[in-house]
Design a protein around this motif. Structure first.
Motif, PDB file in Angstrom:
ATOM      1  N   ALA A 170       0.859  -1.189   0.000  1.00 33.49           N
ATOM      2  CA  ALA A 170       0.000   0.000   0.000  1.00 33.49           C
ATOM      3  C   ALA A 170       0.888   1.229   0.000  1.00 33.49           C
ATOM      4  N   GLY A 171       0.300   2.345  -0.403  1.00 35.09           N
ATOM      5  CA  GLY A 171       1.079   3.566  -0.471  1.00 35.09           C
ATOM      6  C   GLY A 171       0.268   4.787  -0.109  1.00 35.09           C
ATOM      7  N   THR A 172       0.990   5.895  -0.084  1.00 36.66           N
ATOM      8  CA  THR A 172       0.383   7.200   0.178  1.00 36.66           C
ATOM      9  C   THR A 172       0.878   8.157  -0.893  1.00 36.66           C
ATOM     10  N   VAL A 173      -0.041   8.968  -1.407  1.00 32.16           N
ATOM     11  CA  VAL A 173       0.290   9.979  -2.402  1.00 32.16           C
ATOM     12  C   VAL A 173      -0.044  11.345  -1.812  1.00 32.16           C
ATOM     13  N   ARG A 174       0.810  12.340  -2.103  1.00 32.12           N
ATOM     14  CA  ARG A 174       0.625  13.686  -1.565  1.00 32.12           C
ATOM     15  C   ARG A 174       0.955  14.719  -2.627  1.00 32.12           C
ATOM     16  N   THR A 175       0.195  15.810  -2.616  1.00 38.23           N
ATOM     17  CA  THR A 175       0.576  16.941  -3.461  1.00 38.23           C
ATOM     18  C   THR A 175       1.551  17.805  -2.680  1.00 38.23           C
ATOM     19  N   GLY A 176       2.311  18.584  -3.401  1.00 37.66           N
ATOM     20  CA  GLY A 176       3.400  19.347  -2.812  1.00 37.66           C
ATOM     21  C   GLY A 176       3.026  20.282  -1.685  1.00 37.66           C
ATOM     22  N   LYS A 177       1.920  20.961  -1.783  1.00 35.09           N
ATOM     23  CA  LYS A 177       1.520  21.921  -0.757  1.00 35.09           C
ATOM     24  C   LYS A 177       0.570  21.290   0.262  1.00 35.09           C
ATOM     25  N   GLY A 178       0.376  19.981   0.176  1.00 33.80           N
ATOM     26  CA  GLY A 178      -0.463  19.294   1.147  1.00 33.80           C
ATOM     27  C   GLY A 178      -1.949  19.392   0.899  1.00 33.80           C
ATOM     28  N   GLY A 179      -2.355  19.857  -0.280  1.00 34.95           N
ATOM     29  CA  GLY A 179      -3.775  19.978  -0.586  1.00 34.95           C
ATOM     30  C   GLY A 179      -4.477  18.639  -0.667  1.00 34.95           C
ATOM     31  N   LEU A 180      -3.774  17.634  -1.159  1.00 36.05           N
ATOM     32  CA  LEU A 180      -4.336  16.294  -1.282  1.00 36.05           C
ATOM     33  C   LEU A 180      -3.386  15.275  -0.675  1.00 36.05           C
ATOM     34  N   THR A 181      -3.937  14.379   0.088  1.00 29.96           N
ATOM     35  CA  THR A 181      -3.198  13.221   0.595  1.00 29.96           C
ATOM     36  C   THR A 181      -4.150  12.043   0.515  1.00 29.96           C
ATOM     37  N   GLY A 182      -3.696  10.934  -0.028  1.00 27.82           N
ATOM     38  CA  GLY A 182      -4.564   9.771  -0.136  1.00 27.82           C
ATOM     39  C   GLY A 182      -3.776   8.490  -0.136  1.00 27.82           C
ATOM     40  N   THR A 183      -4.462   7.428   0.169  1.00 36.57           N
ATOM     41  CA  THR A 183      -3.855   6.103   0.135  1.00 36.57           C
ATOM     42  C   THR A 183      -4.194   5.433  -1.187  1.00 36.57           C
ATOM     43  N   TYR A 184      -3.355   4.502  -1.590  1.00 30.41           N
ATOM     44  CA  TYR A 184      -3.614   3.728  -2.793  1.00 30.41           C
ATOM     45  C   TYR A 184      -3.026   2.335  -2.617  1.00 30.41           C
ATOM     46  N   SER A 185      -3.562   1.397  -3.394  1.00 30.54           N
ATOM     47  CA  SER A 185      -3.141   0.001  -3.291  1.00 30.54           C
ATOM     48  C   SER A 185      -3.472  -0.715  -4.592  1.00 30.54           C
ATOM     49  N   PHE A 186      -3.067  -1.964  -4.674  1.00 29.80           N
ATOM     50  CA  PHE A 186      -3.428  -2.794  -5.821  1.00 29.80           C
ATOM     51  C   PHE A 186      -4.946  -2.867  -5.938  1.00 29.80           C
ATOM     52  N   LYS A 187      -5.616  -3.051  -4.804  1.00 26.55           N
ATOM     53  CA  LYS A 187      -7.081  -3.185  -4.815  1.00 26.55           C
ATOM     54  C   LYS A 187      -7.766  -1.893  -5.245  1.00 26.55           C
ATOM     55  N   SER A 188      -7.234  -0.733  -4.846  1.00 27.46           N
ATOM     56  CA  SER A 188      -7.871   0.527  -5.259  1.00 27.46           C
ATOM     57  C   SER A 188      -7.604   0.831  -6.728  1.00 27.46           C
TER      58      SER A 188
END
Length: 143
Positions: free
Chosen positions: A18-36
């Protein structure tokens, strides 16, 4: 112009990690995975993030086209449907269907559609993606 950044981290193997993705200024943060990404699991995926970027860029480009045409009370809602398909080259984004609805008092459907097509051609994200994926557009004024 500033350079925009985003980052992603991943822990584990492809199917169980599993992972986490973030935009540079912190506007978006979310998790992602094979299942998603490949199933219907919780979290986001790269294709949704591309869709979010494309719909945001297109909406801004359309608002500029509308303002340049004299519109002053503008509301635009855009959805991007990103098609992620198996091809001979492997999994690929093959098509993006933009669907936009505008609220623009005093504008007729024909002019709105013409300006929406111009926005699609001038949107930086459309220009980035269109050499590799077909970009379609459905545009309508809200009733």
């Amino acid at each position: 112009m500033p350079i925009r950044t985003a980052s992603a981290s991943w822990q584990g193997n492809l199917t169980d990690g599993a992972g986490t993705v973030r935009t540079g200024k912190g506007g978006l943060t979310g998790t992602y995975s094979f299942k998603s990404r490949f199933e219907e699991g919780e979290g986001t995926n790269p294709e949704e993030l591309i869709g979010a970027a494309h719909s945001a860029c297109f909406s801004m480009a359309l608002s500029k086209q509308l303002a340049d045409a004299g519109a002053t009370d503008i509301a635009v809602d855009t959805t991007a449907k990103v098609h992620f398909d198996k091809t001979d080259a492997g999994m690929s984004v093959t098509r993006i269907d933009l669907e936009t609805v505008g609220q623009v008092p005093g504008m007729d459907e024909a002019q709105f559609t013409k300006l929406a097509e111009a926005a699609k051609e001038n949107c930086p994200i459309s220009r980035l993606l269109s050499p590799g994926a077909q970009v379609s557009l459905t545009a309508r004024l809200a009733a």
